[in-house]
Design a protein around this motif. Structure first.
Motif, PDB file in Angstrom:
ATOM      1  N   GLN A  25     -47.497 -16.354 -64.672  1.00  0.00           N
ATOM      2  CA  GLN A  25     -47.625 -15.975 -63.265  1.00  0.00           C
ATOM      3  C   GLN A  25     -46.267 -15.687 -62.630  1.00  0.00           C
ATOM      4  OE1 GLN A  25     -48.712 -18.762 -64.648  1.00  0.00           O
ATOM      5  NE2 GLN A  25     -50.928 -18.934 -64.416  1.00  0.00           N
ATOM      6  N   SER A  26     -45.205 -16.247 -63.226  1.00  0.00           N
ATOM      7  CA  SER A  26     -43.869 -16.135 -62.641  1.00  0.00           C
ATOM      8  C   SER A  26     -43.250 -14.755 -62.822  1.00  0.00           C
ATOM      9  CB  SER A  26     -42.939 -17.188 -63.249  1.00  0.00           C
ATOM     10  OG  SER A  26     -43.466 -18.485 -63.048  1.00  0.00           O
ATOM     11  N   TYR A  27     -43.709 -13.998 -63.804  1.00  0.00           N
ATOM     12  CA  TYR A  27     -43.063 -12.720 -64.112  1.00  0.00           C
ATOM     13  C   TYR A  27     -43.369 -11.642 -63.070  1.00  0.00           C
ATOM     14  CZ  TYR A  27     -41.646 -14.571 -68.634  1.00  0.00           C
ATOM     15  OH  TYR A  27     -41.061 -15.324 -69.616  1.00  0.00           O
ATOM     16  N   SER A  28     -44.648 -11.474 -62.715  1.00  0.00           N
ATOM     17  CA  SER A  28     -45.013 -10.406 -61.787  1.00  0.00           C
ATOM     18  C   SER A  28     -45.974 -10.853 -60.695  1.00  0.00           C
ATOM     19  CB  SER A  28     -45.661  -9.236 -62.556  1.00  0.00           C
ATOM     20  OG  SER A  28     -44.774  -8.680 -63.494  1.00  0.00           O
ATOM     21  N   LEU A  29     -46.885 -11.758 -61.035  1.00  0.00           N
ATOM     22  CA  LEU A  29     -47.947 -12.106 -60.095  1.00  0.00           C
ATOM     23  C   LEU A  29     -47.424 -12.785 -58.834  1.00  0.00           C
ATOM     24  CD1 LEU A  29     -50.861 -12.348 -59.235  1.00  0.00           C
ATOM     25  CD2 LEU A  29     -51.079 -14.368 -60.699  1.00  0.00           C
ATOM     26  N   ILE A  30     -46.669 -13.870 -58.998  1.00  0.00           N
ATOM     27  CA  ILE A  30     -46.180 -14.599 -57.825  1.00  0.00           C
ATOM     28  C   ILE A  30     -45.227 -13.734 -56.989  1.00  0.00           C
ATOM     29  CG2 ILE A  30     -44.882 -16.618 -57.060  1.00  0.00           C
ATOM     30  CD1 ILE A  30     -46.114 -18.177 -59.392  1.00  0.00           C
ATOM     31  N   SER A  77     -57.201  -4.485 -63.283  1.00  0.00           N
ATOM     32  CA  SER A  77     -56.183  -3.640 -63.925  1.00  0.00           C
ATOM     33  C   SER A  77     -54.778  -4.036 -63.494  1.00  0.00           C
ATOM     34  CB  SER A  77     -56.440  -2.161 -63.596  1.00  0.00           C
ATOM     35  OG  SER A  77     -56.431  -1.951 -62.191  1.00  0.00           O
ATOM     36  N   ASP A  78     -54.651  -4.556 -62.268  1.00  0.00           N
ATOM     37  CA  ASP A  78     -53.339  -5.013 -61.805  1.00  0.00           C
ATOM     38  C   ASP A  78     -52.867  -6.205 -62.625  1.00  0.00           C
ATOM     39  OD1 ASP A  78     -53.102  -3.141 -59.676  1.00  0.00           O
ATOM     40  OD2 ASP A  78     -54.487  -4.351 -58.492  1.00  0.00           O
ATOM     41  N   PHE A  79     -53.802  -7.148 -62.894  1.00  0.00           N
ATOM     42  CA  PHE A  79     -53.464  -8.300 -63.728  1.00  0.00           C
ATOM     43  C   PHE A  79     -53.077  -7.831 -65.142  1.00  0.00           C
ATOM     44  CE2 PHE A  79     -56.170 -10.429 -60.533  1.00  0.00           C
ATOM     45  CZ  PHE A  79     -55.350 -11.488 -60.199  1.00  0.00           C
ATOM     46  N   ASN A  80     -53.845  -6.875 -65.674  1.00  0.00           N
ATOM     47  CA  ASN A  80     -53.536  -6.341 -67.004  1.00  0.00           C
ATOM     48  C   ASN A  80     -52.131  -5.745 -67.046  1.00  0.00           C
ATOM     49  OD1 ASN A  80     -56.914  -5.052 -67.548  1.00  0.00           O
ATOM     50  ND2 ASN A  80     -56.096  -7.097 -67.864  1.00  0.00           N
ATOM     51  N   ASP A  81     -51.785  -5.017 -65.993  1.00  0.00           N
ATOM     52  CA  ASP A  81     -50.456  -4.403 -65.930  1.00  0.00           C
ATOM     53  C   ASP A  81     -49.358  -5.462 -65.894  1.00  0.00           C
ATOM     54  OD1 ASP A  81     -51.470  -1.855 -65.985  1.00  0.00           O
ATOM     55  OD2 ASP A  81     -51.454  -1.598 -63.804  1.00  0.00           O
ATOM     56  N   GLU A 121     -56.819 -12.278 -67.824  1.00  0.00           N
ATOM     57  CA  GLU A 121     -56.590 -10.878 -67.448  1.00  0.00           C
ATOM     58  C   GLU A 121     -55.141 -10.464 -67.681  1.00  0.00           C
ATOM     59  OE1 GLU A 121     -60.130 -12.444 -65.392  1.00  0.00           O
ATOM     60  OE2 GLU A 121     -58.053 -13.139 -65.443  1.00  0.00           O
ATOM     61  N   ILE A 122     -54.205 -11.393 -67.500  1.00  0.00           N
ATOM     62  CA  ILE A 122     -52.795 -11.076 -67.752  1.00  0.00           C
ATOM     63  C   ILE A 122     -52.528 -11.032 -69.257  1.00  0.00           C
ATOM     64  CG2 ILE A 122     -50.425 -11.924 -67.530  1.00  0.00           C
ATOM     65  CD1 ILE A 122     -51.085 -12.961 -64.775  1.00  0.00           C
ATOM     66  N   ILE A 123     -53.054 -12.003 -69.985  1.00  0.00           N
ATOM     67  CA  ILE A 123     -52.843 -12.050 -71.441  1.00  0.00           C
ATOM     68  C   ILE A 123     -53.384 -10.792 -72.102  1.00  0.00           C
ATOM     69  CG2 ILE A 123     -53.353 -13.321 -73.564  1.00  0.00           C
ATOM     70  CD1 ILE A 123     -53.572 -15.856 -71.822  1.00  0.00           C
ATOM     71  N   GLN A 124     -54.528 -10.306 -71.596  1.00  0.00           N
ATOM     72  CA  GLN A 124     -55.135  -9.097 -72.169  1.00  0.00           C
ATOM     73  C   GLN A 124     -54.250  -7.868 -72.000  1.00  0.00           C
ATOM     74  OE1 GLN A 124     -58.894  -9.348 -70.041  1.00  0.00           O
ATOM     75  NE2 GLN A 124     -59.990  -9.828 -71.929  1.00  0.00           N
ATOM     76  N   GLY A 125     -53.305  -7.926 -71.067  1.00  0.00           N
ATOM     77  CA  GLY A 125     -52.404  -6.798 -70.867  1.00  0.00           C
ATOM     78  C   GLY A 125     -51.133  -6.873 -71.679  1.00  0.00           C
ATOM     79  N   THR A 126     -50.920  -7.970 -72.407  1.00  0.00           N
ATOM     80  CA  THR A 126     -49.694  -8.108 -73.199  1.00  0.00           C
ATOM     81  C   THR A 126     -49.759  -7.255 -74.463  1.00  0.00           C
ATOM     82  OG1 THR A 126     -50.515 -10.004 -74.465  1.00  0.00           O
ATOM     83  CG2 THR A 126     -49.398 -10.469 -72.368  1.00  0.00           C
ATOM     84  N   SER A 127     -48.617  -7.016 -75.022  1.00  0.00           N
ATOM     85  CA  SER A 127     -48.529  -6.184 -76.228  1.00  0.00           C
ATOM     86  C   SER A 127     -49.144  -6.857 -77.447  1.00  0.00           C
ATOM     87  CB  SER A 127     -47.066  -5.837 -76.514  1.00  0.00           C
ATOM     88  OG  SER A 127     -46.304  -7.030 -76.687  1.00  0.00           O
TER      89      SER A 127
END
Length: 357
Positions: A25-30, A77-81, A121-127
């Protein structure tokens, strides 16, 4: 052996501070919520304490409240990004392929699973999302407008254990709450607990780590190799809750890779021995069945007073049946064919002795 029939080893990972140096959550969400990271977590913890709320639920609620208060549109999609911005520990990108290839070289198959309190949703957007057979993490229910309005799944330190048993029993439908609790004999479970490797970083992984360790698998506590701070995991080793503590450095040839390969070697050797035992147990069972068949046939012929051609024909048919049933023993690789050959010959001689009598 067919690839699909290979014994399976499950590698289960926490995510934050296990595969990634910081909370996701610290990278982009917060930052997107216009919040200071430390203040967000402080506010979340205060909310949980004041309301007697699960800490995972409190941070998920705070996300939606902050988004609404700041009129920030959040879509799945925002979480994925946001997952695209996640930093990973050294070597993670190529870790899965290397481990899979090594496992195949020693006659087993590996599957990788995420079990995390972070956001699915965030993990699903990782490489690396494509590397996992399953991602079990906290997630939102999104309304018709695509907005997160309610927790759909919540994964905390105790519920992590549920997913171990879902993987163990192959009960992967999360809407089915009955199947995971139904009794299933250990030898019928798709992946026995002895074939699990759990990698985590802190006290929140303790229940899962302890179950795997006690079940005969291996639990590894990892720490950030940059800071070298082992305080969170050294206690786990001292308390006998993990097998090993390792730097979260997934580089080729590193100590973590060498250790996991050694564990895989041990598990592969054990599966070979388990297969041998099962094969020999089945072999002995087949011998018992043949013994019973011959004893029953002798008793039946004797009690019914067969004689002459009728006796010869019955014995002939019984010998043919022994040969047919004995083919499985002759083709077995768990005991030398000579043993089966001598055994089948002895049974036929026992039947033929009826004609001599």
């Amino acid at each position: 052996m067919n690839k699909d029939e290979l014994p399976v080893i499950a590698l289960c990972y926490d995510f934050d501070k296990t595969l990634s140096p910081e909370d996701m959550q610290s990278y982009s969400l917060i930052p997107k919520l216009n919040c200071d990271t430390a203040e967000f977590w402080r506010e979340s913890n205060v909310l949980a304490t004041q309301q007697g709320m699960d800490k995972i639920l409190s941070y998920m609620l705070l996300i939606t409240e902050k988004a609404n208060a700041n009129r920030i549109c959040l879509r799945e999609s925002d979480f994925n990004d946001m997952g695209k911005n996640i930093e990973l520990f050294n070597g993670v990108q190529t870790w899965f392929g290397r481990i899979n290839n090594y496992a195949a070289s020693v006659g087993v198959k590996t599957e990788h699973y995420i079990i995390s309190a972070g956001l699915k949703e965030i993990i699903q957007g990782t490489s690396i999302a494509k590397e996992f057979t399953g991602i079990y993490a906290s997630s939102f229910y999104f309304n018709a407008y695509g907005q997160p309005v309610w927790p759909k799944q919540v994964v905390n330190y105790t519920t992590k254990t549920q997913y171990l048993f879902r993987i163990n029993k192959n009960c992967l439908d999360l809407s089915n709450e009955d199947s995971v609790n139904e009794f299933q004999p250990e030898n019928e479970r798709r992946i026995p607990l002895r074939n699990f490797i759990y990698i985590g970083d802190s006290e929140t992984d303790i229940p899962a780590m302890k179950i795997i360790k006690n079940g005969g698998g291996a639990s590894i506590g990892v720490y950030n190799p940059e800071t070298g701070n082992v305080d969170r995991v050294r206690r786990l080793l001292k308390q006998n809750r993990i097998n090993y503590l390792m730097p979260a450095d997934y580089a080729e040839g590193g100590i973590l890779e060498r250790t996991v390969k050694s564990i895989i070697n041990k598990m592969a050797a054990n599966e070979e021995l388990v297969a041998l035992h099962r094969g020999q147990d089945g072999y002995v069972g087949s011998m018992d069945e043949l013994d019973e068949y011959v004893e029953y046939t002798i008793k039946f012929i004797t009690e019914n007073g067969f004689a002459g051609d009728e006796l010869k024909e019955s014995v002939k048919q019984a010998c043919s049946e022994v040969e047919a049933l004995g083919k499985k023993l002759l083709n077995s690789s768990v005991i030398p064919p000579k043993v089966a050959g001598n055994y089948i010959t002895a049974l036929k001689q026992k039947l033929l002795s009826l004609c001599k009598d």
